[in-house]
Design a protein around this motif. Structure first.
Motif, PDB file in Angstrom:
ATOM      1  N   ASN A  23       0.810  -1.223   0.000  1.00 29.37           N
ATOM      2  CA  ASN A  23       0.000   0.000   0.000  1.00 29.37           C
ATOM      3  C   ASN A  23       0.844   1.273   0.000  1.00 29.37           C
ATOM      4  O   ASN A  23       0.587   2.205   0.759  1.00 29.37           O
ATOM      5  N   ASP A  25       2.247   4.616  -1.999  1.00 32.74           N
ATOM      6  CA  ASP A  25       1.865   5.514  -3.079  1.00 32.74           C
ATOM      7  C   ASP A  25       3.020   5.791  -4.037  1.00 32.74           C
ATOM      8  O   ASP A  25       2.840   5.815  -5.249  1.00 32.74           O
ATOM      9  N   LEU A  26       4.194   6.025  -3.488  1.00 30.52           N
ATOM     10  CA  LEU A  26       5.385   6.297  -4.291  1.00 30.52           C
ATOM     11  C   LEU A  26       6.520   5.407  -3.795  1.00 30.52           C
ATOM     12  O   LEU A  26       6.807   5.379  -2.598  1.00 30.52           O
ATOM     13  N   GLN A  71       8.433  14.967  -7.782  1.00 24.75           N
ATOM     14  CA  GLN A  71       7.357  14.015  -8.058  1.00 24.75           C
ATOM     15  C   GLN A  71       6.314  14.011  -6.939  1.00 24.75           C
ATOM     16  O   GLN A  71       5.118  13.890  -7.206  1.00 24.75           O
ATOM     17  N   PHE A  75       2.407  14.669  -7.297  1.00 25.57           N
ATOM     18  CA  PHE A  75       1.490  13.650  -6.787  1.00 25.57           C
ATOM     19  C   PHE A  75       0.466  14.272  -5.837  1.00 25.57           C
ATOM     20  O   PHE A  75      -0.729  14.011  -5.937  1.00 25.57           O
ATOM     21  N   ILE A  76       0.942  15.115  -4.929  1.00 25.48           N
ATOM     22  CA  ILE A  76       0.045  15.777  -3.964  1.00 25.48           C
ATOM     23  C   ILE A  76      -0.968  16.647  -4.701  1.00 25.48           C
ATOM     24  O   ILE A  76      -2.158  16.627  -4.393  1.00 25.48           O
ATOM     25  N   HIS A  77      -0.500  17.390  -5.680  1.00 24.69           N
ATOM     26  CA  HIS A  77      -1.389  18.275  -6.441  1.00 24.69           C
ATOM     27  C   HIS A  77      -2.451  17.480  -7.212  1.00 24.69           C
ATOM     28  O   HIS A  77      -3.616  17.857  -7.243  1.00 24.69           O
ATOM     29  N   ASN A  78      -2.050  16.358  -7.814  1.00 21.21           N
ATOM     30  CA  ASN A  78      -2.974  15.579  -8.648  1.00 21.21           C
ATOM     31  C   ASN A  78      -3.901  14.658  -7.854  1.00 21.21           C
ATOM     32  O   ASN A  78      -5.037  14.439  -8.248  1.00 21.21           O
ATOM     33  N   GLN A  79      -3.415  14.098  -6.750  1.00 18.23           N
ATOM     34  CA  GLN A  79      -4.182  13.090  -6.020  1.00 18.23           C
ATOM     35  C   GLN A  79      -5.098  13.675  -4.953  1.00 18.23           C
ATOM     36  O   GLN A  79      -6.080  13.069  -4.586  1.00 18.23           O
ATOM     37  N   LYS A  80      -4.721  14.783  -4.391  1.00 17.72           N
ATOM     38  CA  LYS A  80      -5.526  15.437  -3.350  1.00 17.72           C
ATOM     39  C   LYS A  80      -5.830  14.492  -2.188  1.00 17.72           C
ATOM     40  O   LYS A  80      -6.963  14.370  -1.739  1.00 17.72           O
ATOM     41  N   LYS A  81      -4.789  13.803  -1.723  1.00 18.63           N
ATOM     42  CA  LYS A  81      -4.925  12.887  -0.597  1.00 18.63           C
ATOM     43  C   LYS A  81      -4.419  13.562   0.677  1.00 18.63           C
ATOM     44  O   LYS A  81      -3.542  14.415   0.616  1.00 18.63           O
ATOM     45  N   ILE A  84      -0.100  10.192   2.547  1.00 21.52           N
ATOM     46  CA  ILE A  84       0.704   9.632   1.459  1.00 21.52           C
ATOM     47  C   ILE A  84       1.810   8.776   2.064  1.00 21.52           C
ATOM     48  O   ILE A  84       2.441   9.162   3.048  1.00 21.52           O
TER      49      ILE A  84
END
Length: 149
Positions: A23, A25-26, A71, A75-81, A84
């Protein structure tokens, strides 16, 4: 949009020899990166300043850390989670991955909530012996495969 201070980033160092964490993310690997030239480095781990100074001043590590932070930002900008998990692995999870995670923690804690987990740092000799047996069995399996094909 989620504010930066509301985001928690869990940074995990690990040894590929003991399996990849689930699990994530990166995921990054530094197995192919140079190791330290510190004398008797086995008595230290990647949290030790001598190890960090030796490793993190190499161009490969500096470039990787810049790439990871870029990256991660995307990722933070695109995923809005809000949470992480980012993992960095080396062979045993003792030196290279630990040093990289420590540096990332220093850089990211200014903006985000950061949690650090060095998963394999406390492995015992027994664990390492079992890992060595698994590696030898894996290598034997691949050698036999190569010979038969």
């Amino acid at each position: 949009m989620t504010e930066a201070e509301d985001i928690t980033i869990e940074l995990i160092s690990f040894g590929h020899s003991f399996g990849v964490p689930q699990n994530i993310d990166l995921l990054y690997s530094v197995r192919h990166f140079p190791t330290t030239n510190v004398e008797n480095y086995q008595q230290y781990d990647g949290r030790h300043k001598r190890i960090q100074n030796e490793l993190l001043n190499l161009v490969e590590y500096d470039d990787l850390i810049k790439m990871i932070t870029e990256q991660l930002s995307i990722f933070i900008h695109n995923q809005k989670k809000n949470s992480i998990k980012l993992a960095v692995g080396c062979e045993q999870g003792q030196h290279r991955s630990v040093a990289v995670i420590e540096r990332l923690a220093e850089l990211l804690k200014v903006t985000y909530n950061v949690e650090v987990n060095h998963r394999d740092l406390q492995r015992t000799r027994y664990d390492k012996k079992k890992q060595k047996e698994r590696t030898q069995n894996r290598d034997k399996k691949y050698t036999n495969y190569d010979e038969n094909n």
